[in-house]
Design an enzyme around this catalytic site. Structure first.
Site, PDB file in Angstrom:
ATOM      1  N   HIS A  42      -4.769  36.109  22.742  1.00  0.00           N
ATOM      2  CA  HIS A  42      -4.821  36.875  23.984  1.00  0.00           C
ATOM      3  C   HIS A  42      -5.151  35.955  25.165  1.00  0.00           C
ATOM      4  O   HIS A  42      -6.267  35.444  25.248  1.00  0.00           O
ATOM      5  CB  HIS A  42      -5.893  37.958  23.823  1.00  0.00           C
ATOM      6  CG  HIS A  42      -6.079  38.839  25.006  1.00  0.00           C
ATOM      7  ND1 HIS A  42      -7.235  38.835  25.747  1.00  0.00           N
ATOM      8  CD2 HIS A  42      -5.259  39.757  25.563  1.00  0.00           C
ATOM      9  CE1 HIS A  42      -7.115  39.730  26.710  1.00  0.00           C
ATOM     10  NE2 HIS A  42      -5.940  40.300  26.625  1.00  0.00           N
ATOM     11  N   HIS A  97      -3.050  36.782  34.580  1.00  0.00           N
ATOM     12  CA  HIS A  97      -3.265  38.143  34.092  1.00  0.00           C
ATOM     13  C   HIS A  97      -3.160  39.205  35.181  1.00  0.00           C
ATOM     14  O   HIS A  97      -2.696  40.313  34.946  1.00  0.00           O
ATOM     15  CB  HIS A  97      -4.632  38.267  33.407  1.00  0.00           C
ATOM     16  CG  HIS A  97      -4.888  39.655  32.923  1.00  0.00           C
ATOM     17  ND1 HIS A  97      -5.637  40.569  33.625  1.00  0.00           N
ATOM     18  CD2 HIS A  97      -4.433  40.306  31.825  1.00  0.00           C
ATOM     19  CE1 HIS A  97      -5.658  41.712  32.967  1.00  0.00           C
ATOM     20  NE2 HIS A  97      -4.935  41.586  31.873  1.00  0.00           N
TER      21      HIS A  97
HETATM   22 CA    CA Z   1      -1.603  41.012  28.674  1.00  0.00          CA
END
Ligand code: CA
Length: 315
Positions: free
Chosen positions: A8, A50
């Site tokens: 992630h 992000h």
């Molecule tokens: Ca993402």
């Protein structure tokens, strides 16, 4: 089958999210997929960040103090790529400058940079060429609706970059993810994309898209999704509930319903330094998601810990 390990934002538990060093570390740790979040600059370059904002992960305020919008935020969309290239990336901070995850990488002596989506895919290609181990990519189209309102149709550009790097077929090691159900339908049925698609399922309150997520978690909604996507990426908290009195963990049935509809399930995000309600340890969390829910993949900030866990239980 062993679930896939999705790094992630890279090995973001150890190095600033979405930097190339964080991706290299995740690769070295044995992650199966490296995640990219993709947003557009003023000159329509696609970069890996992000948020549509810059202020929580870069020193933008220091370099361009007069470039914030009225809401006080600095938007990627207001900067040219060459300007973004002058910024340093750091560990994610809160609005007051304090770190979101206090135990993580704290040094500010190093210089981390923003890279374009294409630069990252080139980097991933080079990693594999050098070391031989194949790794997949797991890119997300961030807020396509918002990008359109800002004058850029991000999706065809995003798919164009993937095609440039040879990611075209269903069997290619790539999952395309998005919170926006309408955009995913467009990708599959209008733009003719054959890659594996993942519907992210969040909470309406997050404002990631104008979608309502509750219907997507219901049986009918999942069956409908299965006509378009290959799997779902639900928030981990929607996969289980904690019994009020006993503190026992029970599945909500979401994973089972999704599997019944033929969908893979890749929940997000497993963090060793931010255990969700109801779990006393990272191992307990992993045991529940892997052994009991039998998910098909896991988004994690700590790919090494998940890889180690999976190795341990497979013997
Ligand atoms: Ca993402």
């Amino acid at each position: 089958m062993r679930p896939i390990v999705i790094a992630h934002r890279g090995a973001s538990g150890y190095l600033p999210e979405h930097t190339l060093p964080a991706k290299a570390l995740a690769y070295a740790m044995g992650a199966d997929y490296l995640e990219q979040d993709v947003v557009a600059t003023r000159d329509d370059a696609l970069v890996v960040l992000h948020d549509v904002y810059l202020d929580r992960v870069t020193d933008v305020a220091r370099h361009y103090p007069d470039r914030r919008r009225r809401d006080g935020r600095y938007y990627v969309r207001d900067f040219e790529l060459r300007e973004l290239k002058t910024l340093s990336v750091h560990e994610r901070s809160n609005a007051d400058g304090s770190p979101v995850y206090p135990g993580r990488f704290s040094s500010t002596d190093e210089t981390f940079r923003i890279q374009t989506f294409a630069e990252e895919l080139e980097f991933v290609r080079s990693l594999q060429a050098g070391h031989g181990r194949a790794v997949g990519i797991y890119p997300e189209i961030k807020r396509p609706e918002w990008h359109r309102s800002e004058g850029v149709d991000i999706t065809p550009r995003f798919l164009g970059v993937l095609a440039d790097f040879g990611y075209k077929k269903r069997s290619d090691p790539v999952y395309v993810q998005c919170f926006d159900a309408r955009e995913l339908r467009r990708i599959r049925h209008e733009l003719g994309c054959r890659l594996k698609l993942i519907q992210l399922i969040g909470e309406d309150s997050w404002g990631e898209s104008s979608a309502h997520y509750a219907p997507l978690r219901a049986r009918r909604g999942l069956e409908r999704l299965a006509r378009t996507v290959d799997g779902i990426g639900p928030w981990i908290r929607r996969a289980y509930r904690v019994a009020r009195r006993s503190g026992e963990i029970h599945p909500t049935g979401l994973v089972q319903r999704a599997h019944k509809a033929g969908l893979a399930v890749h929940p997000y995000t497993l963090r060793a330094d931010e255990l969700p309600e109801g779990f006393a340890s990272f191992d307990a969390l992993l045991t529940f998601f892997v052994d009991e829910l039998v998910v098909d993949g896991l988004f994690t900030d700590f790919p090494d810990k998940v890889v180690r866990f999976l190795r341990r239980i497979s013997v």
